[in-house]
Design an enzyme around this catalytic site. Sequence first.
Site, PDB file in Angstrom:
ATOM      1  N   SER A 128     -15.224  28.821   7.841  1.00 58.91           N
ATOM      2  CA  SER A 128     -15.912  30.193   7.897  1.00 58.91           C
ATOM      3  C   SER A 128     -14.426  31.549   7.607  1.00 58.91           C
ATOM      4  O   SER A 128     -13.429  30.441   6.236  1.00 58.91           O
ATOM      5  CB  SER A 128     -16.427  31.028   9.112  1.00 58.91           C
ATOM      6  OG  SER A 128     -16.880  31.689   8.301  1.00 58.91           O
ATOM      7  N   ASP A 282     -25.449  25.426   3.531  1.00 60.14           N
ATOM      8  CA  ASP A 282     -25.056  27.002   4.032  1.00 60.14           C
ATOM      9  C   ASP A 282     -25.740  28.082   3.447  1.00 60.14           C
ATOM     10  O   ASP A 282     -25.761  27.732   2.494  1.00 60.14           O
ATOM     11  CB  ASP A 282     -23.703  27.050   3.627  1.00 60.14           C
ATOM     12  CG  ASP A 282     -22.601  27.911   4.940  1.00 60.14           C
ATOM     13  OD1 ASP A 282     -23.312  29.180   4.466  1.00 60.14           O
ATOM     14  OD2 ASP A 282     -21.665  27.845   5.153  1.00 60.14           O
ATOM     15  N   HIS A 311     -24.181  26.317   7.868  1.00 62.06           N
ATOM     16  CA  HIS A 311     -22.825  27.085   7.929  1.00 62.06           C
ATOM     17  C   HIS A 311     -22.294  26.452   9.541  1.00 62.06           C
ATOM     18  O   HIS A 311     -21.410  26.155   9.363  1.00 62.06           O
ATOM     19  CB  HIS A 311     -22.671  28.984   8.651  1.00 62.06           C
ATOM     20  CG  HIS A 311     -21.667  29.231   8.010  1.00 62.06           C
ATOM     21  ND1 HIS A 311     -20.646  29.200   7.038  1.00 62.06           N
ATOM     22  CD2 HIS A 311     -20.701  29.532   9.031  1.00 62.06           C
ATOM     23  CE1 HIS A 311     -19.660  30.004   6.699  1.00 62.06           C
ATOM     24  NE2 HIS A 311     -19.700  30.568   8.295  1.00 62.06           N
TER      25      HIS A 311
END
Length: 339
Positions: A128, A282, A311
């Site tokens: 991320s 995602d 995600h």
Amino acid sequence: MDYEIFDLGDVTLQSGVTLPKAFLAYKTYGKLNEKKDNVIIYPTAFGDQHVQNEWLIGNGMALDPQKYFIIVPNLLGNGLSSSPSNTPPPFDRAKFPQVTIYDNVKLQHRLVTEKFGIHKIALVVGWSMGGVQAFQWGASYPDMVERIAPFCGGAKTWPQTYIVLDGMKASLMASVGFDSNKISQLTSTDMRAIARVYAGWGLSQTFYREELYRVLGYDSLESFVAGVWEKSFMKMDPHNVLAMLWTGQNADLSANSTYNGDFDAALRGIQALTCIMPGSTDLFCTADDNEYEANLIPNADFQPIESIWGHFAGRGINSADNQFIDDNLRRLLALHIDR
């Protein structure tokens, strides 16, 4: 305290603001070898601290502390490194200055070179916003970084990702009637709304449709949202969250004097062997955005994580996803560097 502090002194940020007595919190795993070439940098993501990275570190794994010296620097704003919650006036809470990904990586570079005397990095890896930092390392220090492996994170915050983060920010600001003069009144209880906004983005539609939250021990959708999302967000300081949201919304590896906003040139400037691993489902750090980036990086391998965990395919929860990431890191680290 299971981490160390690197004092940075007074730091002038990209914004031009000087943050006095800045510091980085970091933790190391393994030992630095004599050549100082067994180094892995593993930055933290939005809302995370070093302990959240430890699932990917272990004996016999790709990130093996018996083989590598792994440095996990904490993101500015995360409550351990310089943050709104631990900086004295006049830069405390809502008055904390705006910090970029570029700022973070520049300060991490100081940690690596000044504290440890390291001048070659075998790998920068991250999930991320940690992945965003991996891209930035590759673009900012192309001769130093041999490999990068971002997963579930882009080289910049693309417009739709920006909107997702903006929705999170808006849900928090609504608690004070969108009055910036009242930001200091925010409390951790106000984080409940952000948690519910993010719950719809962190995992895929299929995850929810197939009720995979039951695998995690929750017997209903409501108990899952309250027990996972609300519980984790309400542990965070709202001012730290606003600071990290600003960092996330303004992420762009080309937003600096080296590349002057030329995003494509910044991607082409990455010389590291690169393995990009997006989550196939995602919803806001999309595989399509990563594929665009991979096509411009000279030595990039595009390896989507085929997963319905969205995600959170990169969050260390689902064993099949964890194995996929570890396998790709192992393969990347085995590749010979000809430079």
